[in-house]
Structures are given as C-alpha cells and as structure tokens.
Design a protein around this motif. Structure first.
Motif, PDB file in Angstrom:
ATOM      1  N   GLY A 206      14.425   9.008  44.175  1.00 26.18           N
ATOM      2  CA  GLY A 206      14.281   7.946  45.169  1.00 26.18           C
ATOM      3  C   GLY A 206      13.148   8.173  46.142  1.00 26.18           C
ATOM      4  O   GLY A 206      12.481   7.229  46.562  1.00 26.18           O
TER       5      GLY A 206
ATOM      6  N   GLN B  41       9.627   7.337  44.531  1.00 24.83           N
ATOM      7  CA  GLN B  41       9.395   5.899  44.419  1.00 24.83           C
ATOM      8  C   GLN B  41       9.041   5.299  45.778  1.00 24.83           C
ATOM      9  O   GLN B  41       8.216   4.400  45.873  1.00 24.83           O
ATOM     10  CB  GLN B  41      10.626   5.182  43.843  1.00 24.83           C
ATOM     11  N   ARG B  42       9.672   5.807  46.811  1.00 24.22           N
ATOM     12  CA  ARG B  42       9.399   5.302  48.166  1.00 24.22           C
ATOM     13  C   ARG B  42       7.973   5.629  48.600  1.00 24.22           C
ATOM     14  O   ARG B  42       7.264   4.787  49.131  1.00 24.22           O
ATOM     15  CB  ARG B  42      10.397   5.910  49.142  1.00 24.22           C
TER      16      ARG B  42
END
Length: 127
Positions: A91, A94-95
């Motif tokens: 996560g 991707q951020r």
C-alpha cells in the motif's frame, strides 16, 4: 539513457518541435532515515519512459537562433520506482507512486509545461 527515435516537425516559419523517445533506467540508492536507525524508506531502482517534446520558438536569424524552449510530455510518461525499507510495505509503494505520477502530470504533461527563455531580450519574446 536511451534516446530515439527523434522526430523533428516544422509547425511554422517560427516554430519547430523536436520529439524524443526517452528511456531511462537506473539503479539508485536513495534512503531516508527517520533518525532511529531502524525506520527508513528508500528507492533502489528508477525507470522512466515517454515521449519528451521540445517546442523551439521563435526561430531567429541571430544567435542563439531560438528564443525559447517549451519542455513537456504530450501524454503521461511511465515512471516506475522500486523501493526498499518501509517502501516495501503493501500500500505504501502505491501511495508514493501516485504522488510521483501526480507531480509529473501537474508539472510536465500537457497542458502543463516548463518554459526556458534563451534570447537576451526576454521581454520581446512571446512563448
């Protein structure tokens, strides 16, 4: 970096555009440390590919021959980062990738561009 093919297009008597296929791959070693020694975030590899455009205008009959340059991508270039440290957490990568993509789009993808004046009399130029 890999450059090419290169395409040169004349848009008018005072405007030439150069389009260059660009591919850049690099092993990088960027590490941000929180100062604790155990919490770090890093980038270990960078790949960027896209069509870089240089709009040269106005063309002049005296040195520097070009009054200015607009630098931009006509469409979003592909930028891929490979992470280490906290960047490997699900996560988070991707951020960060989203932030990088947004930055590229808001600074160098049409209608956004960077302009550089080359002629000494910048006030007379209409870039």
């Amino acid at each position: 970096p890999q450059l090419g093919p290169v395409e040169v297009m004349r848009h008018s008597d005072s405007h030439v555009q150069v389009e260059i296929e660009l591919k850049y791959c690099s092993d990088v070693d960027i590490m941000l440390d929180a100062g604790t020694g155990s919490i770090s975030f890093g980038v270990r590899h960078l790949t960027m590919a896209g069509r870089l455009c240089l709009a040269l205008k106005p063309l002049m009959c005296k040195w520097p021959l070009v009054g200015g340059v607009h630098v931009f991508f006509a469409s979003k270039p592909r930028m891929e980062l490979k992470y280490k440290g906290l960047g490997e957490f699900p996560g988070l990568a991707q951020r960060v990738q989203g932030v990088v993509d947004d930055f590229l789009c808001t600074s160098l993808v049409l209608p956004n561009l960077k302009s550089f004046h080359l002629a000494p009399d910048q006030a007379a130029l209409d870039l």
